[in-house]
Design an enzyme around this catalytic site. Sequence first.
Site, PDB file in Angstrom:
ATOM      1  N   ILE A   1       4.986   0.107   7.764  1.00 37.47           N
ATOM      2  CA  ILE A   1       5.949  -0.947   7.422  1.00 37.47           C
ATOM      3  C   ILE A   1       7.234  -0.333   6.861  1.00 37.47           C
ATOM      4  O   ILE A   1       8.337  -0.756   7.198  1.00 37.47           O
ATOM      5  CB  ILE A   1       5.309  -1.927   6.420  1.00 37.47           C
ATOM      6  CG1 ILE A   1       4.182  -2.709   7.122  1.00 37.47           C
ATOM      7  CG2 ILE A   1       6.349  -2.881   5.831  1.00 37.47           C
ATOM      8  CD1 ILE A   1       3.261  -3.456   6.186  1.00 37.47           C
TER       9      ILE A   1
ATOM     10  N   THR B   1       0.838  -1.207   0.000  1.00 33.94           N
ATOM     11  CA  THR B   1       0.000   0.000   0.000  1.00 33.94           C
ATOM     12  C   THR B   1       0.870   1.254   0.000  1.00 33.94           C
ATOM     13  O   THR B   1       0.497   2.260  -0.605  1.00 33.94           O
ATOM     14  CB  THR B   1      -0.969   0.028   1.208  1.00 33.94           C
ATOM     15  OG1 THR B   1      -0.240  -0.228   2.403  1.00 33.94           O
ATOM     16  CG2 THR B   1      -2.064  -0.998   1.066  1.00 33.94           C
TER      17      THR B   1
ATOM     18  N   GLN C   1       1.621 -13.062  -0.501  1.00 34.50           N
ATOM     19  CA  GLN C   1       0.253 -13.142  -1.018  1.00 34.50           C
ATOM     20  C   GLN C   1       0.046 -12.114  -2.125  1.00 34.50           C
ATOM     21  O   GLN C   1      -1.023 -12.064  -2.720  1.00 34.50           O
ATOM     22  CB  GLN C   1      -0.738 -12.874   0.131  1.00 34.50           C
ATOM     23  CG  GLN C   1      -0.655 -13.918   1.237  1.00 34.50           C
ATOM     24  CD  GLN C   1      -1.429 -13.493   2.485  1.00 34.50           C
ATOM     25  OE1 GLN C   1      -1.052 -12.553   3.190  1.00 34.50           O
ATOM     26  NE2 GLN C   1      -2.511 -14.175   2.751  1.00 34.50           N
TER      27      GLN C   1
ATOM     28  N   CYS D   1      -6.673 -16.791 -26.376  1.00 31.26           N
ATOM     29  CA  CYS D   1      -5.417 -17.524 -26.542  1.00 31.26           C
ATOM     30  C   CYS D   1      -5.125 -17.688 -28.024  1.00 31.26           C
ATOM     31  O   CYS D   1      -5.994 -18.102 -28.794  1.00 31.26           O
ATOM     32  CB  CYS D   1      -5.539 -18.897 -25.872  1.00 31.26           C
ATOM     33  SG  CYS D   1      -4.111 -19.966 -26.150  1.00 31.26           S
TER      34      CYS D   1
ATOM     35  N   HIS E   1      -0.339 -16.528  -4.502  1.00 33.71           N
ATOM     36  CA  HIS E   1      -1.499 -16.121  -5.303  1.00 33.71           C
ATOM     37  C   HIS E   1      -1.127 -15.810  -6.746  1.00 33.71           C
ATOM     38  O   HIS E   1      -1.902 -15.179  -7.464  1.00 33.71           O
ATOM     39  CB  HIS E   1      -2.199 -14.913  -4.658  1.00 33.71           C
ATOM     40  CG  HIS E   1      -2.883 -15.246  -3.366  1.00 33.71           C
ATOM     41  ND1 HIS E   1      -3.192 -14.316  -2.410  1.00 33.71           N
ATOM     42  CD2 HIS E   1      -3.302 -16.437  -2.866  1.00 33.71           C
ATOM     43  CE1 HIS E   1      -3.778 -14.907  -1.385  1.00 33.71           C
ATOM     44  NE2 HIS E   1      -3.851 -16.201  -1.627  1.00 33.71           N
TER      45      HIS E   1
ATOM     46  N   ARG F   1      -9.082  -5.743   0.694  1.00 33.58           N
ATOM     47  CA  ARG F   1     -10.082  -6.047   1.722  1.00 33.58           C
ATOM     48  C   ARG F   1     -10.061  -5.096   2.916  1.00 33.58           C
ATOM     49  O   ARG F   1     -10.897  -5.180   3.776  1.00 33.58           O
ATOM     50  CB  ARG F   1      -9.879  -7.469   2.246  1.00 33.58           C
ATOM     51  CG  ARG F   1     -10.173  -8.533   1.232  1.00 33.58           C
ATOM     52  CD  ARG F   1     -10.291  -9.877   1.924  1.00 33.58           C
ATOM     53  NE  ARG F   1     -10.430 -10.962   0.967  1.00 33.58           N
ATOM     54  CZ  ARG F   1      -9.430 -11.497   0.284  1.00 33.58           C
ATOM     55  NH1 ARG F   1      -8.203 -11.047   0.455  1.00 33.58           N
ATOM     56  NH2 ARG F   1      -9.643 -12.476  -0.563  1.00 33.58           N
TER      57      ARG F   1
ATOM     58  N   CYS G   1      -5.758 -24.313 -22.370  1.00 34.37           N
ATOM     59  CA  CYS G   1      -4.587 -25.126 -22.716  1.00 34.37           C
ATOM     60  C   CYS G   1      -3.377 -24.842 -21.823  1.00 34.37           C
ATOM     61  O   CYS G   1      -2.311 -25.424 -22.017  1.00 34.37           O
ATOM     62  CB  CYS G   1      -4.218 -24.939 -24.188  1.00 34.37           C
ATOM     63  SG  CYS G   1      -3.427 -23.350 -24.553  1.00 34.37           S
TER      64      CYS G   1
ATOM     65  N   CYS H   1      -5.191 -21.691 -28.932  1.00 34.14           N
ATOM     66  CA  CYS H   1      -6.402 -22.530 -28.948  1.00 34.14           C
ATOM     67  C   CYS H   1      -7.695 -21.730 -28.915  1.00 34.14           C
ATOM     68  O   CYS H   1      -8.774 -22.314 -28.943  1.00 34.14           O
ATOM     69  CB  CYS H   1      -6.369 -23.520 -27.773  1.00 34.14           C
ATOM     70  SG  CYS H   1      -6.813 -22.782 -26.190  1.00 34.14           S
TER      71      CYS H   1
END
Length: 264
Positions: free
Chosen positions: A240, A28, A103, A156, A123, A36, A134, A159
């Site tokens: 942080i 952030t 994450q 794609c 994730h 969230r 595919c 395919c």
Amino acid sequence: MTERIETVARWVAESRRIVALTGAGISTESGIPDFRGPKGLWTQNPKAEKLSDIRYYMADPEVRRLAWQHRLTHPAWEAKPNAGHLALVALEQRGQLHALITQNIDELHQRAGNSPQKVIEVHGTMFAVVCMSCNWRGPMQAALDRVRAGEDDPPCKDCGGILKSATISFGQALVPEVIDRAMHAAEETDLLLAIGTSLAVYPIAGAVPVAKEAGAKVVILNAEPTAMDHLADAVLRGSIGEILPQIVNGAGVRPATRSWNPGF
Ligand SMILES: [Zn+2]
């Protein structure tokens, strides 16, 4: 520097196999919104959550068209790693970082300078696309170029299947090998640093009790209380980008000044 930060800085200095577990909170401060949190994207606009739900994405071309438009303007493309990311690079350069479980899908750890081999992306990554039929993978920017050139839902090229960012959407299974690797790292660590994550999402939140039971110290650094605070040897609240450099570099040491590598 508070006494608690000094204590944690000493633990960090004494540890040899540190595992960092990072969530949205570390990004952030680089301008990437939390999804969230109280100011999160989904909290403020619940409809946006549909774009990350695999069922809507696969069923509805309109959802895919909107998802591609969101990808075009995602703040991650312009975001730069912050002092928190750089502190984890310093840990790796000193040979103390065993693994970096994240994450996040923004690759800011790699762009800061952590080696890709150290980063376990539970994730996935938004820097690649994958074909849902595919499993062909390719770079996101090439797919976004196709969107800019007028394809509003580029298929794609192999395919004709549906392309999606190589992230784990809601309703999609995690990759068992990746989760296993993360849990093994948690078993082997002597200090688990949980940074910017609410530790409410399983199975990865389970890395905290796994590390604790294996004898590691647990430090939680997050703006809000987390689901695992009761297991922690120390809980630190605040920025942080300010606190992580202090606990990594110790008292009296300036935060890392190494700049990120824009050519990555
Ligand atoms: Zn395909």
